[in-house]
Design an enzyme around this catalytic site. Sequence first.
Site, PDB file in Angstrom:
ATOM      1  N   THR A   1     120.643-102.291  39.754  1.00 52.42           N
ATOM      2  CA  THR A   1     121.248-103.428  40.452  1.00 52.42           C
ATOM      3  C   THR A   1     120.417-103.807  41.649  1.00 52.42           C
ATOM      4  O   THR A   1     120.081-102.969  42.468  1.00 52.42           O
ATOM      5  CB  THR A   1     122.699-103.171  40.900  1.00 52.42           C
ATOM      6  OG1 THR A   1     123.048-104.160  41.882  1.00 52.42           O
ATOM      7  CG2 THR A   1     122.885-101.810  41.534  1.00 52.42           C
ATOM      8  N   ILE A   2     120.078-105.066  41.720  1.00 51.74           N
ATOM      9  CA  ILE A   2     119.332-105.530  42.902  1.00 51.74           C
ATOM     10  C   ILE A   2     120.198-105.399  44.144  1.00 51.74           C
ATOM     11  O   ILE A   2     119.682-105.303  45.248  1.00 51.74           O
ATOM     12  CB  ILE A   2     118.843-106.985  42.750  1.00 51.74           C
ATOM     13  CG1 ILE A   2     120.000-107.980  42.641  1.00 51.74           C
ATOM     14  CG2 ILE A   2     117.894-107.129  41.588  1.00 51.74           C
ATOM     15  CD1 ILE A   2     119.581-109.415  42.880  1.00 51.74           C
ATOM     16  N   ASP A   3     121.522-105.373  43.968  1.00 53.76           N
ATOM     17  CA  ASP A   3     122.420-105.312  45.129  1.00 53.76           C
ATOM     18  C   ASP A   3     122.391-103.954  45.833  1.00 53.76           C
ATOM     19  O   ASP A   3     122.854-103.843  46.968  1.00 53.76           O
ATOM     20  CB  ASP A   3     123.857-105.612  44.686  1.00 53.76           C
ATOM     21  CG  ASP A   3     124.033-107.055  44.273  1.00 53.76           C
ATOM     22  OD1 ASP A   3     123.297-107.901  44.809  1.00 53.76           O
ATOM     23  OD2 ASP A   3     124.883-107.336  43.425  1.00 53.76           O
TER      24      ASP A   3
ATOM     25  N   GLY B   1     124.027-111.064  47.487  1.00 56.44           N
ATOM     26  CA  GLY B   1     124.800-109.938  48.018  1.00 56.44           C
ATOM     27  C   GLY B   1     126.188-110.398  48.422  1.00 56.44           C
ATOM     28  O   GLY B   1     126.367-110.893  49.528  1.00 56.44           O
TER      29      GLY B   1
ATOM     30  N   GLU C   1     124.845-114.231  51.033  1.00 57.32           N
ATOM     31  CA  GLU C   1     125.797-115.161  50.412  1.00 57.32           C
ATOM     32  C   GLU C   1     127.246-114.722  50.637  1.00 57.32           C
ATOM     33  O   GLU C   1     128.157-115.532  50.604  1.00 57.32           O
ATOM     34  CB  GLU C   1     125.538-115.287  48.907  1.00 57.32           C
ATOM     35  CG  GLU C   1     125.722-113.987  48.152  1.00 57.32           C
ATOM     36  CD  GLU C   1     125.648-114.133  46.624  1.00 57.32           C
ATOM     37  OE1 GLU C   1     125.951-115.194  46.088  1.00 57.32           O
ATOM     38  OE2 GLU C   1     125.284-113.122  45.982  1.00 57.32           O
TER      39      GLU C   1
ATOM     40  N   LEU D   1     115.572-116.569  41.727  1.00 53.18           N
ATOM     41  CA  LEU D   1     114.184-116.146  41.897  1.00 53.18           C
ATOM     42  C   LEU D   1     114.095-114.711  42.377  1.00 53.18           C
ATOM     43  O   LEU D   1     113.231-113.948  41.974  1.00 53.18           O
ATOM     44  CB  LEU D   1     113.479-117.075  42.899  1.00 53.18           C
ATOM     45  CG  LEU D   1     113.491-118.566  42.545  1.00 53.18           C
ATOM     46  CD1 LEU D   1     113.101-119.402  43.747  1.00 53.18           C
ATOM     47  CD2 LEU D   1     112.565-118.848  41.375  1.00 53.18           C
ATOM     48  N   GLN D   2     115.011-114.326  43.285  1.00 52.27           N
ATOM     49  CA  GLN D   2     114.916-113.008  43.904  1.00 52.27           C
ATOM     50  C   GLN D   2     115.200-111.862  42.927  1.00 52.27           C
ATOM     51  O   GLN D   2     114.807-110.744  43.184  1.00 52.27           O
ATOM     52  CB  GLN D   2     115.849-112.910  45.100  1.00 52.27           C
ATOM     53  CG  GLN D   2     117.323-113.017  44.777  1.00 52.27           C
ATOM     54  CD  GLN D   2     118.170-113.410  45.974  1.00 52.27           C
ATOM     55  OE1 GLN D   2     118.343-112.643  46.899  1.00 52.27           O
ATOM     56  NE2 GLN D   2     118.680-114.643  45.966  1.00 52.27           N
TER      57      GLN D   2
END
Lengths: 414, 414
Positions: free
Chosen positions: A146-148, A193, A248, A301-302
């Site tokens: 998870t990017i989070d 996030g 966000e 994109l991120q």
Amino acid sequence: MPTKKPLIGAAIVGQSGGPSSVINASAYGVIKTALEDENITKVYGAEHGIVGVLEDRLMIMDEEDPAELERLLYTPSSALGSCRYKIADPSDNDKDYKRILEIFEKYNVRYFFYIGGNDSMDTCAKISRYMAKVGYECRVIGVPKTIDNDLIGTDHCPGFASAAKYIATSVMEVARDCRVYNKGMITIIECMGRHAGWLTAATVLPAAKGDGPDLIYLPEVDFDMADFLDDVIRVYEGQGQCLVAVSEGIHYSDGAFVSEAKTSSTDGFGHAQLGGLAHRLAGIVSAATGAKVRGIELSLLQRCAAHCASATDIEEAFQCGKVAVESALRGETGKMVGMVCKRDGGYSVSYELFDLRRVANAEKKIPLEWITSDNAYVTDAFIDYCTPLLEGQTALGYEDGLPRFARLKKVFAK
Amino acid sequence: MPTKKPLIGAAIVGQSGGPSSVINASAYGVIKTALEDENITKVYGAEHGIVGVLEDRLMIMDEEDPAELERLLYTPSSALGSCRYKIADPSDNDKDYKRILEIFEKYNVRYFFYIGGNDSMDTCAKISRYMAKVGYECRVIGVPKTIDNDLIGTDHCPGFASAAKYIATSVMEVARDCRVYNKGMITIIECMGRHAGWLTAATVLPAAKGDGPDLIYLPEVDFDMADFLDDVIRVYEGQGQCLVAVSEGIHYSDGAFVSEAKTSSTDGFGHAQLGGLAHRLAGIVSAATGAKVRGIELSLLQRCAAHCASATDIEEAFQCGKVAVESALRGETGKMVGMVCKRDGGYSVSYELFDLRRVANAEKKIPLEWITSDNAYVTDAFIDYCTPLLEGQTALGYEDGLPRFARLKKVFAK
């Protein structure tokens, strides 16, 4: 740590939830290790995660070109396809589980590896328990993604570092761009996030090089619009420009997201927002200051910018997949692979197993003591935590000046 | 081609207009070549372009660390600072020109190099003519820069290829991301370009690899909302998802920008837009289809993403700066350096000079025959034109996992 005999049978690997730059590196870690093991008779990739199991859509990884599989290390998004399918609790409804068992029996599946975040670990845990209950011998291991960066247990999650590297790099570049004119500008960058501010906090990393943001707002603390405007105006009046990073998920003290908050007479908006939070805040700051304000949303994109992935992240993602297979072979099940890291005297990582039930349905947030007392920046503790994870650049190949991502044949089992 | 004796005196280099990933590579081409020439006694960088000349803010490039100057090759944005100052016509008001002459005389400036787009070439042309008129011996050469690629004469502009490479790379990555789910999505990516669609057209480049957009809309042709919706719905219904690229400058047949068009009953919006065009179109498509729609605005990122720069672009930008100095030394003035390229039997480039008056105040657009007849895609002619420009990756160095951009001391002349 159990050391049982390996089971003889097939393995399934699936990907679930939001993609990342390195979720395919984890898949490759699973696939390569499984293909090389003599006990694993066949390696299947489930199309669209658990949905592909339910629908009998299994791609035969043994049929793929090994060189293309290796490119998965550098290929973003979920090469096998992803899903957001929420599996029922087996005590409520065991229809899905019966179907999964049917497929496992059809292909003699003895190993199930699932790569994803909280929900995926929950899926893993449920399947593991169900198979134990019905007495079907099968080993189930979760691989974190998870990017989070909000999975508990593991020091950090594969996917986070590459997203953080992209975000920090983009902030450096935007900082150089938006500070270039003789006339000032206010720039607001929005990062992903909803509940955890790890990605937004990563914008601090270029600060030591003079290219960081002036202010950082995270969802771990309540957002106050008046304080925010005071902060921005103070910086803007002091240095003629201001660069702000926001998550966000920032929210007011009543829990309402700033991005979705109802109209208020103070913010000057009488309509729903189409743009995201960055545009909304840009409008508010522009109205309050008269300055030129630009909102930038890093959007998808991120989470897919594999061209800017961290080599450390790629290697760790691969190892998590590899360790998942090795652990299952020696008898582990119902676990998630995680990382335990040391940072004193150089960064090092070891791979350990965490109980899936402990991981599922919990969220790791930034410790409050890593956020400055004005709620508008992060401390050196975060920088020390995050910096080593970004080390190294991807070895992605290029063709015609563009990334050469993996191209799979996708031969389906019948 | 005149071959006069070099003048003995100082040189000024300035940067103007919107930054790019390689405008500093051009500056380095000028600075390095000028520093190495024995006739050029001192090399100054004007802070914020012509504004720095008017305000006597000149940075002494001879004082900088050569290793940091070399990093300019890989450093985005305008390291000397930029401006959007529009200089008056000397026949209307010669105040600025008298001041420039005063500064030129103060520092014995005999060479002036200005890096920028249309407006900057116009500034160059005016200064060149004024100096000739008043009999101050000085050589003025323009160096092209614009991500928009809209300067006439030159085959393409330094800055365009790196922005195109970033855009094409991002589209590839987003294409992989937004096509990953079993449930479909419509994604709309907005690229820069008010009047010329070069950057948006570059989204076609990954198409040959299966990762391109389905539809491309450029400002060279009129936009029709009904046709657009028909196109999107047809693709979405046919393949379950749709990826669209739009230029910020798309406009209706009456010339009104779609991004700024007045409220109409057909688009369902009764208020001004805060988000950009992508968000506006996403709202319209969502209302028309009920599908999940995401708008992505590449914003500033596309013009400053030096980490994704084209090596070809970096080299050409450097050469344009170098050739500017070499041309001035042998007597040229009132010219812009440009590129003449061959693509048959391999790509090659030669550097030539163009009359500044011909370049200033004109715009080069995509030839209409490079746009498909449905106005929703581009032809292979564009792909053949653009592909070689993206070749090669930047040699940017890294530190703590992040780009190591140039850090200048900025010692000002007195």
